[in-house]
Design a protein around this motif. Sequence first.
Motif, PDB file in Angstrom:
ATOM      1  N   GLY A 314      -3.216   3.637  21.264  1.00  0.00           N
ATOM      2  CA  GLY A 314      -4.390   3.547  20.217  1.00  0.00           C
ATOM      3  C   GLY A 314      -4.678   3.359  18.804  1.00  0.00           C
ATOM      4  N   MET A 315      -2.723   3.163  17.820  1.00  0.00           N
ATOM      5  CA  MET A 315      -2.178   3.704  16.875  1.00  0.00           C
ATOM      6  C   MET A 315      -2.172   1.529  16.628  1.00  0.00           C
ATOM      7  N   ASP A 316      -2.872   0.962  15.396  1.00  0.00           N
ATOM      8  CA  ASP A 316      -2.977  -0.148  15.541  1.00  0.00           C
ATOM      9  C   ASP A 316      -1.488  -0.401  15.191  1.00  0.00           C
ATOM     10  N   LYS A 317      -0.249  -0.287  15.685  1.00  0.00           N
ATOM     11  CA  LYS A 317       1.083  -0.674  14.891  1.00  0.00           C
ATOM     12  C   LYS A 317       1.164  -1.891  13.889  1.00  0.00           C
ATOM     13  N   ILE A 318       0.785  -2.758  13.362  1.00  0.00           N
ATOM     14  CA  ILE A 318       0.390  -3.848  13.259  1.00  0.00           C
ATOM     15  C   ILE A 318       0.186  -3.257  11.855  1.00  0.00           C
ATOM     16  N   ALA A 319       0.072  -1.586  11.356  1.00  0.00           N
ATOM     17  CA  ALA A 319      -0.303  -1.363  10.289  1.00  0.00           C
ATOM     18  C   ALA A 319       1.216  -1.335   9.231  1.00  0.00           C
ATOM     19  N   PHE A 320       2.471  -1.143  10.824  1.00  0.00           N
ATOM     20  CA  PHE A 320       3.755  -0.995   9.910  1.00  0.00           C
ATOM     21  C   PHE A 320       4.210  -2.386   9.289  1.00  0.00           C
ATOM     22  N   LEU A 321       3.763  -3.212   9.816  1.00  0.00           N
ATOM     23  CA  LEU A 321       3.950  -4.667   8.882  1.00  0.00           C
ATOM     24  C   LEU A 321       3.287  -4.959   7.590  1.00  0.00           C
ATOM     25  N   LYS A 322       2.524  -3.942   6.760  1.00  0.00           N
ATOM     26  CA  LYS A 322       2.125  -3.710   5.868  1.00  0.00           C
ATOM     27  C   LYS A 322       2.195  -3.264   4.721  1.00  0.00           C
ATOM     28  N   ASP A 323       1.233  -1.967   4.031  1.00  0.00           N
ATOM     29  CA  ASP A 323       1.445  -1.409   3.829  1.00  0.00           C
ATOM     30  C   ASP A 323       0.742   0.128   4.001  1.00  0.00           C
ATOM     31  N   LYS A 324       1.613   1.206   2.713  1.00  0.00           N
ATOM     32  CA  LYS A 324       0.574   2.459   2.934  1.00  0.00           C
ATOM     33  C   LYS A 324      -0.454   2.617   3.084  1.00  0.00           C
ATOM     34  N   ASP A 325      -1.769   1.716   2.459  1.00  0.00           N
ATOM     35  CA  ASP A 325      -2.402   1.844   3.143  1.00  0.00           C
ATOM     36  C   ASP A 325      -2.987   2.044   4.289  1.00  0.00           C
ATOM     37  N   ALA A 326      -2.802   0.691   4.754  1.00  0.00           N
ATOM     38  CA  ALA A 326      -2.938   0.417   6.142  1.00  0.00           C
ATOM     39  C   ALA A 326      -2.865   1.232   6.621  1.00  0.00           C
ATOM     40  N   VAL A 327      -1.312   2.071   6.841  1.00  0.00           N
ATOM     41  CA  VAL A 327      -1.013   2.919   7.335  1.00  0.00           C
ATOM     42  C   VAL A 327      -1.917   4.061   7.300  1.00  0.00           C
TER      43      VAL A 327
END
Length: 372
Positions: A314-327
């Motif tokens: 359930g953790m959206d892995k797309i956040a790892f392509l973005k930035d710390k705020d997204a994570v």
Amino acid sequence: MTNRERAMNILHFMDVDRLPAVHFGYWKELLFEWAEQGHIPYELAKSWGDSQEADKKLDEIIGWDFNWYNTVRGNMRLFPSFKREVLDTFPDGTQRVLTGNGVIERIKPGVVSIPSEDGYLLKDREAFETLFKPKMKYVPERIDLDAIKRSFKDRSCDRPVGISLGSVLGEIRDITTVTGMSYLIYDEDEELFADIVDTYADMQYECVKTVLESGLKFDFAHFWEDVCYKSGPLISPEIFDGLCAKHYKKRTDLCRTYGIDIISLDCDGVTEKLLPTWVDNGVNTMFPIEIGVWGDQFEPARNKFGDKILGVGGMDKIAFLKDKDAVDKEIERMKRLASMGGFIPCPDHRLMPGSKFELVKYYAEEIKKIRP
């Protein structure tokens, strides 16, 4: 607490000291990216496999506790498989290839995503009876218990170990293709398709039964399906239930006679319309709960089915392509879902190329600070 104790306690609504930092592996291309960037040794990228030694070494480097996909299985697909054969080669290097599943694929040079399908052999009753049915039968040679036991011993006791239950429909979709499955079900021969499902399911049941009878003890059991996409199921839920429900129940009942009460299922896409069939027939854990463009599916499922549904993922892995705020936003969302009980955060599939090493490492460290 050990990681195995943490995971099993969470899925049984018992207390834990903290969340485990769990993942579901990587695209190989990402590991080569990280090696080129100097984050990991090239040899680990080259030799990586789920829950193998390279995987455990990567866990130490990144900060993961373990890879959830830690299962053993017999040979539960076509046996023997079809001989891979290159049928045509085109000027641009593209090839038409007959695969082990009896499907013809177009494979383009340099393309690492799933190849396009260009044909399939399982089109009618004659093909099923002569080419495929003999490969779908149970024979003792499918189960190499010595190899399974060696694999079992190699797997750390500090992580849950599962038994693969195979697939009721997903692997058949691999054999018929989505196009072929649709023609067989709706336009050509429903009875034939039911025979295919039953034959394949009976073989897989015998495989699972043989492994369980060996005396090996498992923490969970796991189905793989992938019969949904972004708009819902690839098959009518009513037809799916009629074809498949009895086979899920037969395998989940078998598992429970051997003390296995955590039974998960991997299906990408929007799964809402098939969840009743799964839950009513013994599946109780969603994994890896793909987010995609549609958003979280675990909370709506928990609201509908209550404690009958558990979750890993359930953790959206797309956040790892973005930035710390997204994570950070994902970490906060995981914290809230974990507070519901019976839920272990995990990226919603293999980490993809472009995932930032420092963000993955940060996520693993922060998840371990959460006390649900």
